[in-house]
Design a protein around this motif. Structure first.
Motif, PDB file in Angstrom:
ATOM      1  N   THR A   1      -6.975  -4.272  -1.099  1.00  7.23           N
ATOM      2  CA  THR A   1      -7.401  -5.519  -0.282  1.00  7.23           C
ATOM      3  C   THR A   1      -8.606  -6.020  -0.808  1.00  7.23           C
ATOM      4  O   THR A   1      -8.876  -7.438  -0.925  1.00  7.23           O
TER       5      THR A   1
ATOM      6  N   LYS B   1      -6.306   3.462   6.151  1.00  5.12           N
ATOM      7  CA  LYS B   1      -7.241   2.570   5.762  1.00  5.12           C
ATOM      8  C   LYS B   1      -8.322   3.283   4.906  1.00  5.12           C
ATOM      9  O   LYS B   1      -9.215   2.566   4.298  1.00  5.12           O
ATOM     10  N   ASN B   2      -8.418   4.433   4.733  1.00  2.00           N
ATOM     11  CA  ASN B   2      -9.355   5.119   3.879  1.00  2.00           C
ATOM     12  C   ASN B   2      -8.831   5.481   2.437  1.00  2.00           C
ATOM     13  O   ASN B   2      -9.532   6.084   1.786  1.00  2.00           O
TER      14      ASN B   2
ATOM     15  N   ASN C   1       0.728  -1.043   0.148  1.00  2.00           N
ATOM     16  CA  ASN C   1       0.116  -0.212  -0.002  1.00  2.00           C
ATOM     17  C   ASN C   1       0.827   1.155   0.012  1.00  2.00           C
ATOM     18  O   ASN C   1       1.850   1.229   1.028  1.00  2.00           O
TER      19      ASN C   1
ATOM     20  N   ASP D   1       2.720  -2.046   4.416  1.00  2.14           N
ATOM     21  CA  ASP D   1       2.135  -0.337   4.324  1.00  2.14           C
ATOM     22  C   ASP D   1       3.200   0.683   4.356  1.00  2.14           C
ATOM     23  O   ASP D   1       3.703   0.900   5.487  1.00  2.14           O
TER      24      ASP D   1
ATOM     25  N   SER E   1      -5.479   1.346  -1.539  1.00  2.00           N
ATOM     26  CA  SER E   1      -5.371   0.380  -0.787  1.00  2.00           C
ATOM     27  C   SER E   1      -6.583  -0.626  -0.622  1.00  2.00           C
ATOM     28  O   SER E   1      -6.427  -1.670  -0.283  1.00  2.00           O
ATOM     29  N   ARG E   2      -7.875   0.095  -0.429  1.00  3.33           N
ATOM     30  CA  ARG E   2      -9.140  -0.493  -0.424  1.00  3.33           C
ATOM     31  C   ARG E   2      -9.259  -1.501  -1.742  1.00  3.33           C
ATOM     32  O   ARG E   2      -9.777  -2.506  -1.554  1.00  3.33           O
TER      33      ARG E   2
END
Ligand SMILES: Cc1cc2nc3c(=O)[nH]c(=O)nc-3n(C[C@H](O)[C@H](O)[C@H](O)COP(=O)(O)O)c2cc1C
Length: 208
Positions: free
Chosen positions: A23, A14-15, A8, A50, A19-20
């Motif tokens: 994943t 996480k936002n 990432n 990350d 990356s989303r």
């Protein structure tokens, strides 16, 4: 048994949209493998690197000298730098599949990813020079890149990012690379929703 390395590179943790998507792809890939083999794939492993959480330092002259120094002549500081690089390279060597979350920042790759690339391009380790030019040493791997952009560039000369990443991965031997784009994310809600839906649909196809 497959090892997936997910890298990432967004600063948004996480936002991050990239990356989303990365994943989502990894989960879909593992689920598809599970479905195709009811007994499961107990050996499947996912390594997440990350680069926002654990930034790789910018390459400096000192760090470059450490990477270039013969093993028997490295100082303690140089050994530490090489150990950091070795850890990143070992993850790449272990991986069968490499998944990169790649936002566009100011027309290029995040500087976090550039710093990572600078620490995994090692002569004699990930590539070597020959009389016919450089040869990549990380062979037999497949890479998927999830590229998110506020604007639209794919397929145009303004997309400097795609060729750069393809060139770099090819240089270290990773030539089988699939790009999935979610573009126009800053061009309004409708375009954003449609772009993400298209990318998710492509993920479904690729993971199946
Ligand atoms: C510092 C910064 C620079 C950006 N530069 C560009 C750019 O050059 N071109 C573009 O299309 N979008 C640009 N964007 C928009 C991002 O590419 C877009 O928001 C993307 O979804 C970010 O992915 P992420 O959420 O994974 O970080 C930029 C965003 C930021 C925060």
């Amino acid at each position: 048994m497959t090892t997936v390395l997910q890298i990432n590179s967004s600063m948004h943790g996480k936002n991050a949209q990239s990356s989303r998507l990365a994943t989502e792809f990894v989960q879909s890939l593992l689920a598809a493998r599970q479905a195709n083999r009811p007994g499961g794939n107990p050996g499947d492993t996912v390594i997440v690197r990350d680069l926002a959480k654990q930034p790789v330092p910018h390459l400096t002259a000192e760090r470059f000298q450490a990477l270039a120094a013969p093993a028997s002549e490295r100082t303690l500081d140089q050994q530490r730098v090489v150990a950091e690089s070795d850890e990143l390279i070992e993850e790449l060597q272990r991986a069968d599949v490499i998944v990169i979350g790649l936002p566009m920042y100011n027309f290029g790759v995040p500087s976090a990813l550039k710093a990572y690339f600078d620490h995994v391009a090692r002569a004699g380790v990930t590539f070597r020079y020959t009389a016919n030019g450089p040869v990549g040493l990380l062979n037999g791997k497949k890479a998927y890149v999830f590229a998110t952009r506020g604007g639209r560039y794919a397929g145009t000369p303004a997309d400097l990012q795609t060729e750069y990443v393809r060139q770099f991965l090819g240089f270290i031997g990773i030539r089988d690379v699939e790009f999935v784009y979610a573009e126009g994310l800053a061009l309004g809600v409708e375009q954003r929703i449609a772009a993400v839906a298209d990318a998710v649909s492509r993920i479904g196809q690729l993971a199946a």
